[in-house]
Scaffold this motif. Structure first.
Motif, mmCIF file in Angstrom:
data_model
loop_
_atom_site.group_PDB
_atom_site.id
_atom_site.type_symbol
_atom_site.label_atom_id
_atom_site.label_comp_id
_atom_site.label_asym_id
_atom_site.label_seq_id
_atom_site.Cartn_x
_atom_site.Cartn_y
_atom_site.Cartn_z
ATOM 1 N N GLY A 139 0.848 -1.198 0.000
ATOM 2 C CA GLY A 139 0.000 0.000 0.000
ATOM 3 C C GLY A 139 0.879 1.242 0.000
ATOM 4 N N THR A 171 1.650 3.324 -2.273
ATOM 5 C CA THR A 171 1.266 4.487 -3.078
ATOM 6 C C THR A 171 0.151 5.314 -2.438
ATOM 7 O OG1 THR A 171 -0.242 3.053 -4.290
ATOM 8 C CG2 THR A 171 1.935 3.430 -5.281
ATOM 9 N N GLY A 172 -0.295 4.925 -1.247
ATOM 10 C CA GLY A 172 -1.336 5.692 -0.562
ATOM 11 C C GLY A 172 -0.717 6.718 0.383
ATOM 12 N N TYR A 173 -1.576 7.463 1.059
ATOM 13 C CA TYR A 173 -1.066 8.500 1.977
ATOM 14 C C TYR A 173 -0.359 7.900 3.188
ATOM 15 C CZ TYR A 173 -3.561 12.156 -0.560
ATOM 16 O OH TYR A 173 -3.994 13.045 -1.510
ATOM 17 N N GLY A 174 -0.937 6.821 3.734
ATOM 18 C CA GLY A 174 -0.273 6.157 4.864
ATOM 19 C C GLY A 174 1.071 5.608 4.416
ATOM 20 N N LYS A 178 -1.416 -1.819 -5.384
ATOM 21 C CA LYS A 178 -2.302 -2.529 -6.323
ATOM 22 C C LYS A 178 -1.702 -2.478 -7.735
ATOM 23 C CE LYS A 178 -7.284 -2.910 -6.688
ATOM 24 N NZ LYS A 178 -8.522 -2.190 -6.347
ATOM 25 N N LEU A 179 -1.531 -1.315 -8.291
ATOM 26 C CA LEU A 179 -0.786 -1.058 -9.532
ATOM 27 C C LEU A 179 -0.964 -2.077 -10.665
ATOM 28 C CD1 LEU A 179 2.769 -0.108 -8.082
ATOM 29 C CD2 LEU A 179 1.045 1.474 -8.955
ATOM 30 N N LEU A 229 -3.259 -0.654 3.883
ATOM 31 C CA LEU A 229 -4.254 -1.150 2.928
ATOM 32 C C LEU A 229 -5.666 -0.879 3.412
ATOM 33 C CD1 LEU A 229 -2.596 -4.643 2.419
ATOM 34 C CD2 LEU A 229 -2.757 -2.827 0.692
ATOM 35 N N LEU A 268 -2.330 -1.050 9.392
ATOM 36 C CA LEU A 268 -2.922 0.276 9.596
ATOM 37 C C LEU A 268 -4.438 0.275 9.399
ATOM 38 C CD1 LEU A 268 0.160 0.939 9.211
ATOM 39 C CD2 LEU A 268 -0.555 3.126 8.269
ATOM 40 N N SER A 269 -4.976 -0.824 8.909
ATOM 41 C CA SER A 269 -6.426 -0.857 8.666
ATOM 42 C C SER A 269 -7.168 -1.241 9.950
ATOM 43 C CB SER A 269 -6.749 -1.886 7.570
ATOM 44 O OG SER A 269 -6.941 -3.177 8.130
ATOM 45 N N SER A 296 -6.970 14.483 3.923
ATOM 46 C CA SER A 296 -6.126 13.297 3.697
ATOM 47 C C SER A 296 -6.630 12.099 4.491
ATOM 48 C CB SER A 296 -4.666 13.594 4.047
ATOM 49 O OG SER A 296 -4.555 13.898 5.431
ATOM 50 N N GLY A 350 -7.920 9.194 2.475
ATOM 51 C CA GLY A 350 -7.049 8.432 1.575
ATOM 52 C C GLY A 350 -6.829 9.160 0.257
ATOM 53 N N ARG A 351 -6.038 8.541 -0.629
ATOM 54 C CA ARG A 351 -5.576 9.224 -1.834
ATOM 55 C C ARG A 351 -6.502 9.044 -3.043
ATOM 56 N NH1 ARG A 351 -0.423 8.768 -5.444
ATOM 57 N NH2 ARG A 351 0.015 10.980 -5.787
ATOM 58 N N ASN A 383 -3.321 13.299 11.520
ATOM 59 C CA ASN A 383 -4.003 12.019 11.252
ATOM 60 C C ASN A 383 -3.101 11.000 10.568
ATOM 61 O OD1 ASN A 383 -4.531 14.131 9.145
ATOM 62 N ND2 ASN A 383 -5.229 12.359 7.979
ATOM 63 N N GLY A 413 -1.783 9.588 14.043
ATOM 64 C CA GLY A 413 -3.012 8.859 13.712
ATOM 65 C C GLY A 413 -2.817 7.680 12.781
HETATM 66 N N1 LIG Z 1 -5.584 8.459 5.774
HETATM 67 C C1 LIG Z 1 -5.580 8.474 7.108
HETATM 68 O O1 LIG Z 1 -5.578 9.549 7.747
HETATM 69 C C2 LIG Z 1 -5.564 7.178 7.883
HETATM 70 C C3 LIG Z 1 -5.364 7.239 9.265
HETATM 71 C C4 LIG Z 1 -5.353 6.054 10.023
HETATM 72 C C5 LIG Z 1 -5.563 4.836 9.375
HETATM 73 N N2 LIG Z 1 -5.790 4.813 8.043
HETATM 74 C C6 LIG Z 1 -6.019 3.497 7.426
HETATM 75 O O2 LIG Z 1 -4.816 3.103 6.766
HETATM 76 C C7 LIG Z 1 -5.138 2.347 5.601
HETATM 77 C C8 LIG Z 1 -4.497 3.048 4.392
HETATM 78 O O3 LIG Z 1 -5.075 4.359 4.304
HETATM 79 P P1 LIG Z 1 -4.586 5.426 3.227
HETATM 80 O O4 LIG Z 1 -5.199 6.711 3.621
HETATM 81 O O5 LIG Z 1 -3.131 5.340 3.030
HETATM 82 O O6 LIG Z 1 -5.350 4.860 1.909
HETATM 83 P P2 LIG Z 1 -5.039 5.191 0.388
HETATM 84 O O7 LIG Z 1 -4.347 6.504 0.277
HETATM 85 O O8 LIG Z 1 -6.336 5.003 -0.342
HETATM 86 O O9 LIG Z 1 -4.009 4.034 -0.063
HETATM 87 C C9 LIG Z 1 -4.386 2.692 -0.139
HETATM 88 C C10 LIG Z 1 -3.209 1.882 -0.641
HETATM 89 O O10 LIG Z 1 -3.589 0.502 -0.684
HETATM 90 C C11 LIG Z 1 -3.283 -0.028 -1.987
HETATM 91 N N3 LIG Z 1 -4.207 -1.115 -2.274
HETATM 92 C C12 LIG Z 1 -5.564 -1.062 -2.319
HETATM 93 N N4 LIG Z 1 -6.069 -2.297 -2.588
HETATM 94 C C13 LIG Z 1 -4.998 -3.129 -2.713
HETATM 95 C C14 LIG Z 1 -4.844 -4.513 -3.002
HETATM 96 N N5 LIG Z 1 -5.913 -5.296 -3.205
HETATM 97 N N6 LIG Z 1 -3.586 -5.034 -3.047
HETATM 98 C C15 LIG Z 1 -2.507 -4.265 -2.872
HETATM 99 N N7 LIG Z 1 -2.578 -2.923 -2.596
HETATM 100 C C16 LIG Z 1 -3.814 -2.382 -2.525
HETATM 101 C C17 LIG Z 1 -3.409 1.154 -2.907
HETATM 102 O O11 LIG Z 1 -2.691 0.874 -4.114
HETATM 103 P P3 LIG Z 1 -3.016 1.675 -5.496
HETATM 104 O O12 LIG Z 1 -2.578 3.104 -5.273
HETATM 105 O O13 LIG Z 1 -2.168 0.969 -6.500
HETATM 106 O O14 LIG Z 1 -4.503 1.521 -5.698
HETATM 107 C C18 LIG Z 1 -2.752 2.238 -2.062
HETATM 108 O O15 LIG Z 1 -1.353 2.111 -2.127
HETATM 109 C C19 LIG Z 1 -6.660 2.286 5.523
HETATM 110 O O16 LIG Z 1 -7.125 1.095 6.083
HETATM 111 C C20 LIG Z 1 -7.099 3.479 6.365
HETATM 112 O O17 LIG Z 1 -8.382 3.316 6.926
HETATM 113 C C21 LIG Z 1 -5.761 5.943 7.276
#
Ligand SMILES: NC(=O)c1ccc[n+]([C@@H]2O[C@H](COP(=O)([O-])OP(=O)(O)OC[C@H]3O[C@@H](n4cnc5c(N)ncnc54)[C@H](OP(=O)(O)O)[C@@H]3O)[C@@H](O)[C@H]2O)c1
Length: 343
Positions: A8, A10-13, A35-36, A77, A99-100, A185, A188-189, A317, A321
């Motif tokens: 994961g 490429t996401g914000y986390g 995912k990519l 993820l 982190l999920s 943010s 997520g991204r 966060n 967070g």
């Molecule tokens: N954002 C926050 O402030 C925050 C805070 C605390 C906890 N969290 C939790 O942390 C986790 C990640 O959050 P985020 O904000 O970083 O989300 P995000 O920006 O949407 O990033 C999600 C990441 O997961 C990858 N992904 C999705 N489905 C996948 C799969 N089937 N196999 C492999 N990689 C996959 C995506 O890849 P692609 O880019 O290739 O699609 C991306 O790299 C979530 O569970 C969220 O609830 C987030």
């Protein structure tokens, strides 16, 4: 030196994990996946890393390639995806920091009710440790699976823990109201209409009112602290800033109490905690003071007219967070100084 992988990335986390771990003196990042459809340079995804982190992020195609490359794996993820991946790493003796929300709730029925998905790995829940070091430091040190807390729960549980702890609570436990504001943010991204700039700029909104999925996580931890069931009223809001959470809790006092007496309760509870900043009287947390850091700021004020106590907290966060807290947990799991890479 330990070897760390991020799924994961490429996401914000994921981005925050790369930023923190790439400067961590005890860690080598050995695997980045997402995912990519095709491999991509991480500095193409996040130009911030140009000249700093020169790595390829690969499509995630199962754990086989990653397993021999890592000692610890961070799962940044969506929920549901983490629980499918974590078991293979655990079976091979790797440390997993998720982190999920997949391993945060001890009761799988509660998870299924709030996340609307079956929990396929119920047997892992018992040994998963809720990764809030201020509450579970000793358990984290020996854990294999960390359920890294949610962003709202981190800000709220830290604000309220000293007050609801069994035997110490100066507040009514059946009358807790919390409202929180988060930056965009937090979603997520992946683009969405709500997070689209013209939609959210110069706007503010409440969402998932009386139904946000972080509610049971907050209730679980506050109930554990109190030694009895606690229910809360929680309203999250989206505000047009990039990062940061400001939470305000409204509590009813059991009897008259001075600001200083509450200060003693907070100081006692958080003595020696490196990332908690308790503020002086009439000074209140601000998002600007914590964004980019792993700190949680906490301040409180008594409203004499209404016999209410207001507690306010602020975190980033994506750091306290999410990814900063994840690294704080990793430090504890591997016996590093808790603040390494986070100062
Ligand atoms: N954002 C926050 O402030 C925050 C805070 C605390 C906890 N969290 C939790 O942390 C986790 C990640 O959050 P985020 O904000 O970083 O989300 P995000 O920006 O949407 O990033 C999600 C990441 O997961 C990858 N992904 C999705 N489905 C996948 C799969 N089937 N196999 C492999 N990689 C996959 C995506 O890849 P692609 O880019 O290739 O699609 C991306 O790299 C979530 O569970 C969220 O609830 C987030």
């Amino acid at each position: 030196m330990i070897r760390a992988g991020i799924i994961g990335a490429t996401g914000y986390g994921g981005k925050e994990l790369i930023r923190i771990l790439s400067r961590h003196p005890e860690v080598e990042i050995t695997s980045l996946t997402a995912k990519l459809d095709a491999p991509v340079s991480i500095s193409e995804v996040f130009p911030f890393f140009r000249g700093k982190v020169d790595m390829t992020c690969h499509p995630f195609e199962g754990t086989g390639v990653i397993l021999p490359q890592v000692d610890v794996i961070f799962l940044a993820l969506p929920h549901r995806v983490s629980m499918e991946i974590a078991p293979e790493f655990l079976a091979r003796g790797k440390k997993v920091i998720d982190l999920s929300a997949d391993f945060r709730l001890k009761d799988p029925e509660v998870y299924e009710a709030w996340y609307k998905v079956a929990h396929k790995e119920r047997h892992l829940l018992e040994n998963a440790v809720y990764g809030l070091p201020e509450l579970y430091r000793e358990k984290i040190k020996t854990a294999s699976l960390i359920a890294n807390p949610g962003c709202y729960p981190t800000s709220i549980i830290l604000a309220l823990a000293p007050l609801v702890r069994e035997g110490r609570n100066p507040v009514e436990l059946d009358d807790i109201i919390i409202d929180s504001k988060t930056g965009i943010s937090g979603a997520g991204r992946s683009p969405s209409l709500t997070a689209h700039f013209p939609e959210i700029n110069e706007d503010m909104l409440a969402y998932k009112v009386a139904g946000h999925q972080h509610t049971p996580e907050i209730e679980q931890e506050l109930s554990n602290l109190a030694g009895r069931a606690i229910k809360i009223t929680f309203t999250p809001h989206l505000v047009p800033i990039t990062s940061g959470i400001l939470s305000t809790a409204y509590l009813r006092l059991k009897k008259k109490i001075q600001w200083e007496a509450l200060s003693v309760i907070y100081q006692d509870f958080y003595q020696g905690q490196p990332f908690i900043r308790l503020l002086p009287e009439r000074t209140y947390p601000r998002v600007k003071n914590v964004v980019g850091t792993n700190y949680c700021e906490i301040g409180w004020q008594i409203d004499e007219r209404t016999s209410r106590l207001l507690v306010i907290s602020a975190i980033d966060n994506l750091i306290k967070g999410a990814s900063g807290q994840a690294v704080q947990n990793m430090n504890l799991m591997f016996g590093f100084d808790e603040e390494t890479g986070l100062k």
